[in-house]
Write a protein that holds these residues in place. Structure first.
Motif, PDB file in Angstrom:
ATOM      1  N   THR A 416      -0.445  -0.794  -1.395  1.00 20.05           N
ATOM      2  CA  THR A 416       1.191  -1.195  -1.483  1.00 20.05           C
ATOM      3  C   THR A 416       1.843   0.051  -1.636  1.00 20.05           C
ATOM      4  N   GLY A 417       3.228  -0.267  -1.390  1.00 24.80           N
ATOM      5  CA  GLY A 417       4.217   0.905  -1.585  1.00 24.80           C
ATOM      6  C   GLY A 417       4.318   1.471  -2.965  1.00 24.80           C
ATOM      7  N   GLU A 418       4.048   0.627  -3.701  1.00 23.20           N
ATOM      8  CA  GLU A 418       3.842   1.098  -5.335  1.00 23.20           C
ATOM      9  C   GLU A 418       2.703   1.992  -5.607  1.00 23.20           C
ATOM     10  N   VAL A 419       1.481   1.667  -5.006  1.00 24.39           N
ATOM     11  CA  VAL A 419       0.578   2.447  -5.282  1.00 24.39           C
ATOM     12  C   VAL A 419       0.735   3.858  -4.836  1.00 24.39           C
ATOM     13  N   ILE A 420       1.458   3.857  -3.550  1.00 25.10           N
ATOM     14  CA  ILE A 420       1.638   5.397  -2.720  1.00 25.10           C
ATOM     15  C   ILE A 420       2.599   6.026  -3.727  1.00 25.10           C
ATOM     16  N   MET A 421       3.679   5.409  -3.985  1.00 24.42           N
ATOM     17  CA  MET A 421       4.738   6.063  -5.146  1.00 24.42           C
ATOM     18  C   MET A 421       4.021   6.781  -6.268  1.00 24.42           C
ATOM     19  N   ASP A 422       3.236   5.783  -6.943  1.00 26.27           N
ATOM     20  CA  ASP A 422       2.544   6.349  -8.340  1.00 26.27           C
ATOM     21  C   ASP A 422       1.684   7.350  -8.084  1.00 26.27           C
ATOM     22  N   THR A 423       0.856   7.174  -6.848  1.00 31.33           N
ATOM     23  CA  THR A 423      -0.137   8.234  -6.791  1.00 31.33           C
ATOM     24  C   THR A 423       0.397   9.547  -6.376  1.00 31.33           C
ATOM     25  N   LYS A 436       2.463   3.770   4.509  1.00 30.15           N
ATOM     26  CA  LYS A 436       2.150   2.263   4.512  1.00 30.15           C
ATOM     27  C   LYS A 436       1.903   1.923   6.064  1.00 30.15           C
ATOM     28  N   THR A 437       2.557   2.300   6.809  1.00 24.77           N
ATOM     29  CA  THR A 437       2.362   1.757   8.308  1.00 24.77           C
ATOM     30  C   THR A 437       1.195   2.208   8.848  1.00 24.77           C
ATOM     31  N   ALA A 438       0.926   3.470   8.546  1.00 25.33           N
ATOM     32  CA  ALA A 438      -0.237   4.353   9.120  1.00 25.33           C
ATOM     33  C   ALA A 438      -1.385   3.411   8.862  1.00 25.33           C
ATOM     34  N   ILE A 439      -1.430   2.943   7.543  1.00 22.23           N
ATOM     35  CA  ILE A 439      -2.613   2.303   7.096  1.00 22.23           C
ATOM     36  C   ILE A 439      -2.706   0.846   7.639  1.00 22.23           C
ATOM     37  N   ARG A 440      -1.667   0.415   7.675  1.00 21.60           N
ATOM     38  CA  ARG A 440      -1.647  -0.870   8.350  1.00 21.60           C
ATOM     39  C   ARG A 440      -1.922  -1.081   9.945  1.00 21.60           C
ATOM     40  N   GLU A 441      -1.763   0.075  10.525  1.00 22.60           N
ATOM     41  CA  GLU A 441      -1.903   0.138  12.086  1.00 22.60           C
ATOM     42  C   GLU A 441      -3.543   0.434  12.093  1.00 22.60           C
ATOM     43  N   ALA A 442      -4.131   1.037  11.070  1.00 24.55           N
ATOM     44  CA  ALA A 442      -5.305   1.639  11.251  1.00 24.55           C
ATOM     45  C   ALA A 442      -6.350   0.420  11.055  1.00 24.55           C
ATOM     46  N   ILE A 443      -5.754  -0.412  10.105  1.00 23.65           N
ATOM     47  CA  ILE A 443      -6.552  -1.536   9.895  1.00 23.65           C
ATOM     48  C   ILE A 443      -6.539  -2.686  11.038  1.00 23.65           C
ATOM     49  N   LEU A 444      -5.409  -2.875  11.615  1.00 25.04           N
ATOM     50  CA  LEU A 444      -5.105  -3.862  12.753  1.00 25.04           C
ATOM     51  C   LEU A 444      -5.970  -3.089  14.043  1.00 25.04           C
ATOM     52  N   ASP A 445      -6.243  -1.932  13.939  1.00 27.40           N
ATOM     53  CA  ASP A 445      -6.796  -1.159  15.182  1.00 27.40           C
ATOM     54  C   ASP A 445      -8.304  -1.221  15.066  1.00 27.40           C
ATOM     55  N   GLY A 446      -8.630  -1.558  13.953  1.00 23.80           N
ATOM     56  CA  GLY A 446     -10.201  -1.572  13.430  1.00 23.80           C
ATOM     57  C   GLY A 446     -10.450  -0.104  13.234  1.00 23.80           C
ATOM     58  N   VAL A 447      -9.800   0.684  12.816  1.00 26.84           N
ATOM     59  CA  VAL A 447     -10.289   2.076  12.716  1.00 26.84           C
ATOM     60  C   VAL A 447     -10.832   2.141  11.204  1.00 26.84           C
TER      61      VAL A 447
END
Length: 479
Positions: A416-423, A436-447
């Motif tokens: 989530t965005g919260e995890v990214i901000m905390d990290t 967050k968008t890059a992670i989502r696109e990678a999952i949707l593309d099967g990467v």
């Protein structure tokens, strides 16, 4: 043709008759209740007209009922309501009306039953049943409403011009009744609507849209839209839909009439659902075609991107028609923008990635989208229709397989965005959204796999490209 009432209705009518007799007021059941009983349509709303004080009659009736209902009355209008568990009663004194040309608000004065029937919109709504001792239960039908029910026609009691000029909303009501009942609008009445169509401009948009929605919710809404189009009402209340009408030919190549096609899609959807907003999506699914129509030499007519243009038109159309601007509008816009996607998935070698993206984009509205897409097949070629429907079945199987495997519908990326901000000690902002968008696109593309560990690992890699380091002392998960 008999009016058949149940025991509860007969009990209530006896109470009204007794109360009216006590007050010395002739009383009648009028309008829609009488009409619906004659045609076998369920109804719970009862309009009672008395020659005298309708509010006084309502109070007298309430005194005779147990438990005693509250009387809601409106002194300025001379009307009163009783809400019972299973019925709603409205009382009004018989009246006659006169109108000014610039307003639909009448000047009202007391009148006879005949005056009251004369002012009503259509013959089928102008019938009355007596609740009086000397002729209790008698049908009073001065304008041939019973005949028009048998003929299945909508007709005004008096000259149509006066009926529609006085209250232009009656033109919409004529179309609505035709659509709901499957009746024809009688030719003189239809001509009256054509002649006075411009008068609809004095009616508030909210009231017009309320009638339009009732037409859309009828069993065959195309009946109503055909009448709206033929009378000129549609051009005045919904011009973007009129723009769909007609077919153009160049070099012998033409395109289908998108107005007729839209009505077929709407009727197809209506067979499967009473969802008003899914029906609106059917109405608007091709609304962007007039703006995107092009003729390409050697190819023919194209409407490239009409789903995107149509989606952008939805908020403006909803705003103009005073339709809801939030959840319902977003739902309709989504279906308009996505309605071509399932058909593109019927081709060979479609990747899981494309399936995942549709699952993600459609979310909980996937079934409605598929209903719309199937309704969009309006070819007269039965083999072609069967081929498309068979292909859609294959698409639905693929969608189920990928969903069972990846659980993408209504899905949010595991990081989530919260995890990214905390990290990384970041405030809300563009860089958090980009990761967050890059992670989502990678999952949707099967990467990467749709797991927290894979998403977290990718987050760390992306962060390095932005010269970001985890907050000192914070453990790196999975390390």
């Amino acid at each position: 043709m008999d009016i058949i009432c149940n025991d509860r209705e007969l009990f209530i009518f006896k109470k009204i008759a007794a109360a009216a007799a006590d007050l010395g007021l002739p009383a009648y059941v009028v309008g829609g209740f009488v009409r619906d009983k004659l045609i076998g349509r369920p109804t719970k709303d009862v309009d009672v007209v008395c020659v005298g004080d309708g509010i006084a009659l309502a109070h007298k009736v309430a005194e005779r009922l147990r438990p005693q209902p509250q009387v809601n009355f409106f002194k300025n209008f001379g009307t009163a309501q009783l809400k019972l568990e299973d019925m709603e009663l409205e009382f009004v004194g018989a009246r006659k009306e006169s109108y000014r040309s610039e307003s639909r608000n009448p000047e009202v004065e007391p009148g006879t039953l005949e005056d009251d029937q004369w002012r009503r919109d259509f013959t089928i709504n102008a019938m009355a049943v007596s609740l009086n001792g000397d002729d209790y239960g008698k049908l009073i039908d001065p304008f041939g409403g019973l005949r028009d029910i048998e003929l299945q026609v909508i007709r005004t009691p008096r000259e149509p011009g006066g009926t529609f000029s006085d209250d232009p909303l009656r033109m919409m009501r004529a179309v609505r009744f035709a659509s709901q009942l499957g009746y024809a609008i009688e030719e003189t009445t239809l001509e009256g609507i054509r002649t006075h169509a411009d008068r609809i401009k004095i009616i508030s948009q909210e009231r017009i849209t309320d009638e339009l929605n009732k037409i859309i919710l009828s069993q065959r809404p195309s009946v109503g839209f055909e009448y709206l189009y033929r009378t000129g009402l549609l051009e005045r209340i919904f011009p973007q839909m009129v723009d769909l009408a007609g077919a153009e030919y160049i070099d012998g190549k033409g395109h289908k009439d998108n107005f007729t096609h839209t009505l077929q899609v709407l009727d197809n959807v209506a067979v499967h659902t009473k969802n008003l907003w899914l029906r609106w999506a059917a109405i608007l699914h091709d609304i962007g075609k007039p703006a995107t129509k092009r003729f390409e030499q050697g190819h023919g007519w194209t409407f490239h991107g009409h789903e995107v243009v149509g989606g952008k038109m939805v908020p403006r159309i909803f705003g103009r028609l005073k339709l809801p601007q939030h959840e319902e509008m977003r739902y309709v816009r989504k279906l308009v923008e996505l309605h071509l996607r399932p058909i593109s998935l019927t081709k060979e070698n479609i990747t899981d990635s494309a399936i995942r993206r549709l699952l993600f984009d459609a979310g909980e509205d996937l079934e409605d989208l598929m209903t719309l897409c199937k309704a969009d097949i309006t070819s007269k070629n039965k083999q072609k229709v069967k081929r498309y429907l068979d292909n859609f079945e294959l698409v639905q199987e693929r969608l189920k397989e990928v969903e069972d495997k990846d659980r993408i519908r209504n899905w949010q990326p595991p990081v989530t965005g919260e995890v990214i901000m905390d990290t990384f000690g970041l405030p809300p902002g563009k860089i958090v959204g980009d990761i967050k968008t890059a992670i989502r696109e990678a999952i949707l593309d099967g990467v990467i796999d749709n797991t927290y560990a894979a998403a977290y690992d990718l987050m760390l890699k992306i962060a390095k490209n932005h010269d970001l380091e985890p907050v000192p002392g914070r453990p790196i998960e999975g390390a």
